[in-house]
Design an enzyme around this catalytic site. Structure first.
Site, short mmCIF file in Angstrom:
data_model
loop_
_atom_site.label_atom_id
_atom_site.label_comp_id
_atom_site.label_asym_id
_atom_site.label_seq_id
_atom_site.Cartn_x
_atom_site.Cartn_y
_atom_site.Cartn_z
CG ASP A 200 -2.29 0.62 0.88
OD1 ASP A 200 -2.28 1.80 0.50
OD2 ASP A 200 -3.34 -0.05 1.00
CG HIS A 274 -4.48 1.93 -2.11
ND1 HIS A 274 -4.62 2.36 -0.81
CD2 HIS A 274 -5.72 2.00 -2.66
CE1 HIS A 274 -5.88 2.68 -0.57
NE2 HIS A 274 -6.58 2.48 -1.68
CD GLU A 351 -10.25 3.49 -0.93
OE1 GLU A 351 -11.15 3.84 -0.15
OE2 GLU A 351 -9.14 3.13 -0.54
#
Ligand code: ACM
Length: 633
Positions: A200, A274, A351
């Site tokens: 991440d 990420h 995302e």
């Protein structure tokens, strides 16, 4: 006098009364089995007891059970060629038990666990341990308890084959020993899938030998211990000493440890978003040249406006337009595929902020060249290319439900997190689905009175987690692999905090993925959870008692007076409260209906009792805070 008790099926709290020597206990098995018949009497474990392994792969399970029985009792129980606890694979398969089911018979004469597979015997062993007193969970010898297990006949098997927990080891690194502890804790509740979120923005946690900078650079950042997202960005010359990663050797050891306990590990490499840790190592993989990258230490780089789409202040995406990205990902997935035997690799896909892609010349050129009409199609183009890489390694791709946007890659499976709708849509397109919706399965959300819990942006109470049903109506059950709880660790810096967030909510998830829907029972579950609190105390495992926190609200009446409104997660609990600043006990006013607060009240203090005993912590709440919770008239 002997009072015979034979009860079939129902999972209420049972006080077992057989004779004066046997203490009253409760049947607390979690997840609730498919069916059982409670018999009279007990099996008693003795220093001479042994676990009879009957060959064909039963030895490892027998050795683990023998160890679990020896540690707290101090007995030297061993796997043996005969013994009063018998683990047997069925000579003729019992199709009703499936691949993971078991039949457990316990009587004064001994224990027999039968199954079609070693996995079934392992789950039968977990149930057996739960039939013993709570001290069986102790990691040191306990003198005193009589080591008795209920006489019982249990037939059991799981509702779903995918019973997962996701552990984010990127936001904070957790050691190999802690991951093993995580596995030990989850298998008690018959989870069989550990999803490791390995990469991440805050850290790259897996050694990739062909791209050494991923861990040399990407695994480290300066230590920040304060409030998440409140932290200063790392200075370029600041020592980066906080972090860590798993070597290939570590991964092999974890995979084997998990396999011995019938757990598959699903690795996640979260791309194209990420990816700040990867970009800190290889900055030219983003579509925003010139960006200065460091591994994120918790400082803010993304905006989440309340009623608008999120956007990035700093591009944390890999560029779908850069061939080098795919070349590097091929190297990453080659090694990941070699290390993890599980059939799926998770590529994240969640995302992805596209606002900086919009400005990128290379992305605009890609759109023109490939005739991509939107940035969702750009992401879909990326996912399809990644799917080709992953399938070239002999693996299947799984991704978060954003991979549906712009068109799903042909062989992709979907993990549905933004509710169930993505999962439903994917299942209807004949793609396999794992349900892990925020509404029921996000274990990083706060779980009790919000002012008392570590700050997170949303809450999830135990009773909501218990309502999780991974199989929506009107969906072909074959497309739903199962469900899982997700534990993100942005705000969880140590393993005690991890356990606090997991338990008991992961028990609710476990029961939702193992137990037949019609056998779930909320009040019975609460009783059993209380039994497990004692077991967790004995094991030294941390858990939350937030199910006893009142749910605190307020409203204004027609005359503009502020009214206290309390609700509870379960009925059988009393809340006593004060308005005079003193600390209440069970002799204080009991809450029974909305209570109009006199104007001079500054704080309300409350505490929960069950069966005359304090169970909850005292919660103090100011009238100012209550006013914020009252809907405006
Ligand atoms: C997620 O929670 N972003 C999958």
């Amino acid at each position: 006098m002997k009072k015979l008790l034979v009860i079939t099926g129902s999972l209420c709290m049972l006080a077992i009364q057989t004779n004066a020597q046997i203490p009253a206990r409760t049947f607390t098995v979690i997840p609730a089995p498919v069916s059982y018949t409670l018999k009279s009497g007990f099996y008693t474990l003795k220093p001479t007891s042994a676990v009879h392994a009957t060959g064909n792969g039963t030895e490892k399970v027998a050795a683990m059970l023998a160890r679990s029985l020896s540690t707290p009792t101090g007995y030297h129980i061993l796997p043996a060629k005969s013994g009063d606890i018998k683990l047997q694979l069925l000579a003729k398969k019992d199709t009703a038990l499936g691949e993971e089911g078991y039949h457990l018979q316990s009587s004064a004469a001994g224990i027999t666990i039968s199954a079609n597979t070693p996995a079934g015997l392992f789950y039968g062993s977990q149930t057996l341990l739960q039939l013993f007193p709570k001290e069986i969970e102790s990691k040191t010898v306990v003198k005193g308890p009589s080591w008795q297990a209920f006489a019982i006949d249990i037939k059991d098997k799981p509702r779903f084959g995918w019973r997962g927990l996701m552990f984010d080891v990127s936001r904070h690194f957790f050691t190999k020993a802690e991951v093993k502890q995580f596995i030990d804790d989850m298998v008690k509740y018959k989870f069989n899938l550990l999803h490791l979120h390995l990469t991440d923005d805050q850290g790259w946690r897996i050694e990739i030998k062909s791209l050494p900078k991923l861990t040399e650079v990407g695994a480290w950042r300066p230590l920040r211990e304060g409030k998440w997202a409140n932290t200063p960005a790392p200075a370029p010359d600041e020592p980066k000493t906080y972090g860590g990663f798993y070597t290939h050797e570590d991964i092999r050891e974890l995979v084997q440890y998990a396999k011995d306990r019938f757990v598959n590990i699903l690795p996640e490499i979260d791309i194209p978003g990420h990816s700040m840790a990867m970009l800190a190592a290889y900055p030219d993989l983003s579509a925003t040249p010139g960006t200065q990258y460091t591994v994120n230490a918790g400082e803010k780089f993304m905006e989440w406006p309340p009623n608008a789409h999120f956007y990035a202040l700093k591009d944390n995406n890999l560029s779908p337009a850069n061939d080098k990205v795919y070349e590097y990902l091929d190297k990453v997935f080659t090694e990941v595929a070699q290390l993890f035997p599980f059939e799926y690799i998770h590529m994240g896909g969640d995302e992805t902020a596209k606002n900086l892609w919009e400005k990128s010349e290379e992305i605009k050129n890609l759109m023109q060249r490939e005739n991509l009409k939107s940035l969702d199609e750009v992401q879909s183009y990326f996912v399809k290319k990644v799917e080709k890489i992953i399938s070239s390694k002999g693996k299947k791709l799984m991704g978060w439900d954003e991979i549906l946007e712009g068109g799903l890659a042909p062989g992709a499976s979907v993990m549905s997190w933004r509710g169930m709708k993505g999962g439903i849509a994917a299942a209807k397109q004949n793609h396999q689905v794992v349900m892990s919706p925020t509404d029921f399965a996000y274990l990083d959300y706060f779980q009790g009175e919000r002012s008392m819990e570590p700050p997170v942006y949303a809450g999830l109470r135990l009773n909501k987690a218990y309502q999780f049903d991974p199989l929506p109506p009107d969906v072909d059950p074959k497309m739903i692999l199962g469900g899982q709880g997700n534990l993100w660790t942005e705000q969880l810096q140590n393993f005690r905090a991890v356990q606090y967030m997991l338990w008991p909510r992961a028990m609710a998830i476990a029961e939702s993925v193992w137990t037949p829907k019609e056998r779930k029972n909320w009040n019975g579950f609460i009783n059993r959870v209380e039994g497990h609190f004692g077991r967790m105390d004995a094991a030294g495992t941390r858990y939350a008692k937030t199910m006893y926190d009142p749910i605190i609200g307020a409203k204004y009446d027609d005359n503009g007076n502020l009214v206290l409104v309390l609700t509870k997660e379960f009925e059988d609990m009393d809340i006593h409260f004060s308005i005079d600043e003193s600390n209440p006990d069970q002799y204080y006013r009991k809450y029974s209906e909305p209570f109009t607060l006199p104007k001079d009240v500054a704080n309300v203090k409350m505490v929960s009792y069950r069966d005359g005993k304090q169970v909850g912590r005292q919660i103090n709440i100011s009238v100012e805070e209550l006013k914020k919770r009252a809907p405006k008239k």
